[in-house]
Scaffold this motif. Structure first.
Motif, PDB file in Angstrom:
ATOM      1  N   ALA A  83      -9.756   7.317  -4.345  1.00 15.60           N
ATOM      2  CA  ALA A  83     -10.465   6.041  -4.245  1.00 15.60           C
ATOM      3  C   ALA A  83      -9.769   5.062  -5.182  1.00 15.60           C
ATOM      4  N   ARG A  84      -9.374   3.917  -4.647  1.00 12.07           N
ATOM      5  CA  ARG A  84      -8.670   2.940  -5.472  1.00 12.07           C
ATOM      6  C   ARG A  84      -9.109   1.530  -5.107  1.00 12.07           C
ATOM      7  N   LEU A  85      -8.934   0.617  -6.046  1.00 13.43           N
ATOM      8  CA  LEU A  85      -9.103  -0.800  -5.745  1.00 13.43           C
ATOM      9  C   LEU A  85      -7.721  -1.365  -5.498  1.00 13.43           C
ATOM     10  N   LEU A  86      -7.627  -2.253  -4.519  1.00 17.29           N
ATOM     11  CA  LEU A  86      -6.364  -2.898  -4.199  1.00 17.29           C
ATOM     12  C   LEU A  86      -6.559  -4.397  -4.295  1.00 17.29           C
ATOM     13  N   SER A  87      -5.555  -5.078  -4.838  1.00 17.07           N
ATOM     14  CA  SER A  87      -5.590  -6.533  -4.851  1.00 17.07           C
ATOM     15  C   SER A  87      -4.335  -7.037  -4.151  1.00 17.07           C
ATOM     16  N   ILE A  88      -4.533  -7.734  -3.047  1.00 11.58           N
ATOM     17  CA  ILE A  88      -3.418  -8.252  -2.250  1.00 11.58           C
ATOM     18  C   ILE A  88      -3.387  -9.767  -2.434  1.00 11.58           C
ATOM     19  N   PRO A  89      -2.259 -10.322  -2.934  1.00  8.25           N
ATOM     20  CA  PRO A  89      -2.206 -11.765  -3.127  1.00  8.25           C
ATOM     21  C   PRO A  89      -2.500 -12.510  -1.822  1.00  8.25           C
ATOM     22  N   ALA A  90      -3.114 -13.693  -1.938  1.00  5.76           N
ATOM     23  CA  ALA A  90      -3.445 -14.496  -0.757  1.00  5.76           C
ATOM     24  C   ALA A  90      -2.210 -14.678   0.115  1.00  5.76           C
ATOM     25  N   GLY A  91      -2.369 -14.464   1.385  1.00  8.29           N
ATOM     26  CA  GLY A  91      -1.304 -14.715   2.341  1.00  8.29           C
ATOM     27  C   GLY A  91      -0.275 -13.609   2.429  1.00  8.29           C
ATOM     28  N   GLN A  92      -0.435 -12.562   1.644  1.00 11.34           N
ATOM     29  CA  GLN A  92       0.592 -11.522   1.620  1.00 11.34           C
ATOM     30  C   GLN A  92       0.227 -10.283   2.439  1.00 11.34           C
ATOM     31  N   ALA A  93       1.272  -9.564   2.845  1.00 10.34           N
ATOM     32  CA  ALA A  93       1.069  -8.379   3.675  1.00 10.34           C
ATOM     33  C   ALA A  93       1.206  -7.108   2.855  1.00 10.34           C
ATOM     34  N   VAL A  94       0.445  -6.117   3.219  1.00  8.44           N
ATOM     35  CA  VAL A  94       0.632  -4.753   2.704  1.00  8.44           C
ATOM     36  C   VAL A  94       1.708  -4.127   3.592  1.00  8.44           C
ATOM     37  N   PRO A  95       2.625  -3.318   3.036  1.00  4.14           N
ATOM     38  CA  PRO A  95       3.631  -2.705   3.896  1.00  4.14           C
ATOM     39  C   PRO A  95       2.993  -1.990   5.092  1.00  4.14           C
ATOM     40  N   GLU A  96       3.630  -2.138   6.242  1.00  4.92           N
ATOM     41  CA  GLU A  96       3.099  -1.492   7.449  1.00  4.92           C
ATOM     42  C   GLU A  96       3.086   0.018   7.248  1.00  4.92           C
ATOM     43  N   HIS A  97       2.017   0.637   7.658  1.00 11.90           N
ATOM     44  CA  HIS A  97       1.903   2.083   7.437  1.00 11.90           C
ATOM     45  C   HIS A  97       0.982   2.736   8.459  1.00 11.90           C
ATOM     46  N   GLY A  98       1.160   4.027   8.599  1.00 14.21           N
ATOM     47  CA  GLY A  98       0.223   4.830   9.389  1.00 14.21           C
ATOM     48  C   GLY A  98      -0.561   5.708   8.440  1.00 14.21           C
ATOM     49  N   HIS A  99      -1.342   6.608   8.989  1.00 16.60           N
ATOM     50  CA  HIS A  99      -2.210   7.433   8.147  1.00 16.60           C
ATOM     51  C   HIS A  99      -2.111   8.894   8.533  1.00 16.60           C
ATOM     52  N   ARG A 100      -2.102   9.739   7.550  1.00 14.37           N
ATOM     53  CA  ARG A 100      -2.114  11.176   7.836  1.00 14.37           C
ATOM     54  C   ARG A 100      -3.543  11.694   7.917  1.00 14.37           C
ATOM     55  N   GLY A 101      -4.444  10.903   7.416  1.00 14.44           N
ATOM     56  CA  GLY A 101      -5.861  11.280   7.493  1.00 14.44           C
ATOM     57  C   GLY A 101      -6.653  10.008   7.694  1.00 14.44           C
ATOM     58  N   MET A 102      -7.882   9.998   7.268  1.00 13.07           N
ATOM     59  CA  MET A 102      -8.722   8.828   7.434  1.00 13.07           C
ATOM     60  C   MET A 102      -8.508   7.866   6.269  1.00 13.07           C
ATOM     61  N   GLU A 103      -8.548   6.588   6.550  1.00 18.54           N
ATOM     62  CA  GLU A 103      -8.518   5.576   5.492  1.00 18.54           C
ATOM     63  C   GLU A 103      -9.702   4.642   5.698  1.00 18.54           C
ATOM     64  N   LEU A 104     -10.491   4.464   4.665  1.00 17.59           N
ATOM     65  CA  LEU A 104     -11.594   3.508   4.713  1.00 17.59           C
ATOM     66  C   LEU A 104     -11.253   2.354   3.792  1.00 17.59           C
ATOM     67  N   THR A 105     -11.356   1.139   4.308  1.00 23.38           N
ATOM     68  CA  THR A 105     -11.070  -0.029   3.481  1.00 23.38           C
ATOM     69  C   THR A 105     -12.279  -0.956   3.511  1.00 23.38           C
ATOM     70  N   LEU A 106     -12.857  -1.177   2.351  1.00 27.21           N
ATOM     71  CA  LEU A 106     -14.023  -2.056   2.251  1.00 27.21           C
ATOM     72  C   LEU A 106     -13.600  -3.333   1.528  1.00 27.21           C
ATOM     73  N   VAL A 107     -13.769  -4.469   2.194  1.00 26.63           N
ATOM     74  CA  VAL A 107     -13.370  -5.737   1.581  1.00 26.63           C
ATOM     75  C   VAL A 107     -14.439  -6.202   0.603  1.00 26.63           C
ATOM     76  N   LEU A 108     -14.003  -6.551  -0.606  1.00 28.43           N
ATOM     77  CA  LEU A 108     -14.933  -6.988  -1.650  1.00 28.43           C
ATOM     78  C   LEU A 108     -14.776  -8.471  -1.979  1.00 28.43           C
ATOM     79  N   GLN A 109     -13.598  -8.993  -1.729  1.00 23.53           N
ATOM     80  CA  GLN A 109     -13.330 -10.421  -1.970  1.00 23.53           C
ATOM     81  C   GLN A 109     -12.228 -10.852  -1.016  1.00 23.53           C
ATOM     82  N   GLY A 110     -12.306 -12.115  -0.558  1.00 17.20           N
ATOM     83  CA  GLY A 110     -11.293 -12.603   0.361  1.00 17.20           C
ATOM     84  C   GLY A 110     -11.421 -11.918   1.708  1.00 17.20           C
ATOM     85  N   ALA A 111     -10.317 -11.847   2.433  1.00 17.87           N
ATOM     86  CA  ALA A 111     -10.343 -11.241   3.766  1.00 17.87           C
ATOM     87  C   ALA A 111      -8.933 -10.822   4.142  1.00 17.87           C
ATOM     88  N   PHE A 112      -8.832  -9.881   5.073  1.00 18.18           N
ATOM     89  CA  PHE A 112      -7.526  -9.559   5.636  1.00 18.18           C
ATOM     90  C   PHE A 112      -7.619  -9.431   7.143  1.00 18.18           C
TER      91      PHE A 112
END
Ligand code: ZN
Ligand code: ZN
Length: 215
Positions: A129-158
């Motif tokens: 479990a981690r918190l991620l901060s993505i600068p406004a307008g920026q992309a996270v590297p494209e990726h796939g998943h080997r298992g399940m990924e849950l992403t809950l937005v706490l501020q801003g939007a993607f």
């Protein structure tokens, strides 16, 4: 903070949460979403009341009138599951603040390249479990998943072409989804990300860095 939440816990996750069957990381994502989402909170209360009635009746296929009445009574007075108090505009919901030891100002961010920051709350076996901060307008590297990924937005939007995710929205990325979340312009997008297995990065650089970043 009245924007509508459109992406919710699946029935399987909600049922698993009610039954206490989720691992700690997934359970944290569920608890954090529920604390922001009236709809899932109501569903959870119903599940808990029904679950209690089934246990009381001893036979799930023959629920007695008594058991049903008990369930309805429990529904009428649902356990005071904490909705976020409105007194202060918290960014982090209570279940996450409990791990961080405070709100956003208490988070101990680590830069992970390209302006991205993360703070690992805990890891248990393969789940993190981690918190991620993505600068406004920026992309996270494209990726796939080997298992399940849950992403809950706490501020801003993607936006990741699948859809747009704003505060309170939960993206459930299954094994084979490949995506590239891009933070909306305006403010940094802060998310709780829970993974059940390491991510699979498509580009060489993030793949090389992966062992060092712990993602
Ligand atoms: Zn919900
Ligand atoms: Zn992902």
């Amino acid at each position: 903070m009245t924007q509508t939440i459109r992406h919710h816990l699946s029935d399987a996750l909600l049922t698993g949460y009610a039954a206490g069957n989720l691992n700690e990381a997934v359970s944290l994502a569920a608890a954090a979403h529920i604390s922001l989402c009236d709809e899932c909170r109501v569903h959870l209360s119903m599940l808990e009341a029904l679950g209690g009635a089934l246990v009381d009746s001893g036979d799930p296929f023959a629920m007695t009138d008594d058991a049903l009445n008990t369930a309805l009574l429990r529904l009428a007075s649902p356990k005071s599951r904490s909705a976020e108090p409105k007194s202060r505009p918290w960014v982090l919901p209570k279940p996450i603040r409990d791990y961080v030891g405070g709100d956003l100002e208490a988070v101990r961010w680590k830069a992970v390249g390209a302006g991205l920051r993360q703070a690992i709350l805990f890891s248990r076996g393969r789940s993190v479990a981690r918190l991620l901060s993505i600068p406004a307008g920026q992309a996270v590297p494209e990726h796939g998943h080997r298992g399940m990924e849950l992403t809950l937005v706490l501020q801003g939007a993607f936006d990741d072409k699948v859809d747009r995710f704003g505060r309170g929205d939960l993206e459930i990325a299954a094994e084979h989804l490949e995506h590239q979340p891009v933070a909306e312009p305006g403010e940094a997008c802060i998310c709780l990300a829970v993974t059940d297995a390491p991510l699979r990065f498509n580009a060489l650089l993030p793949r090389l860095l992966q062992p060092f970043l712990g993602i």
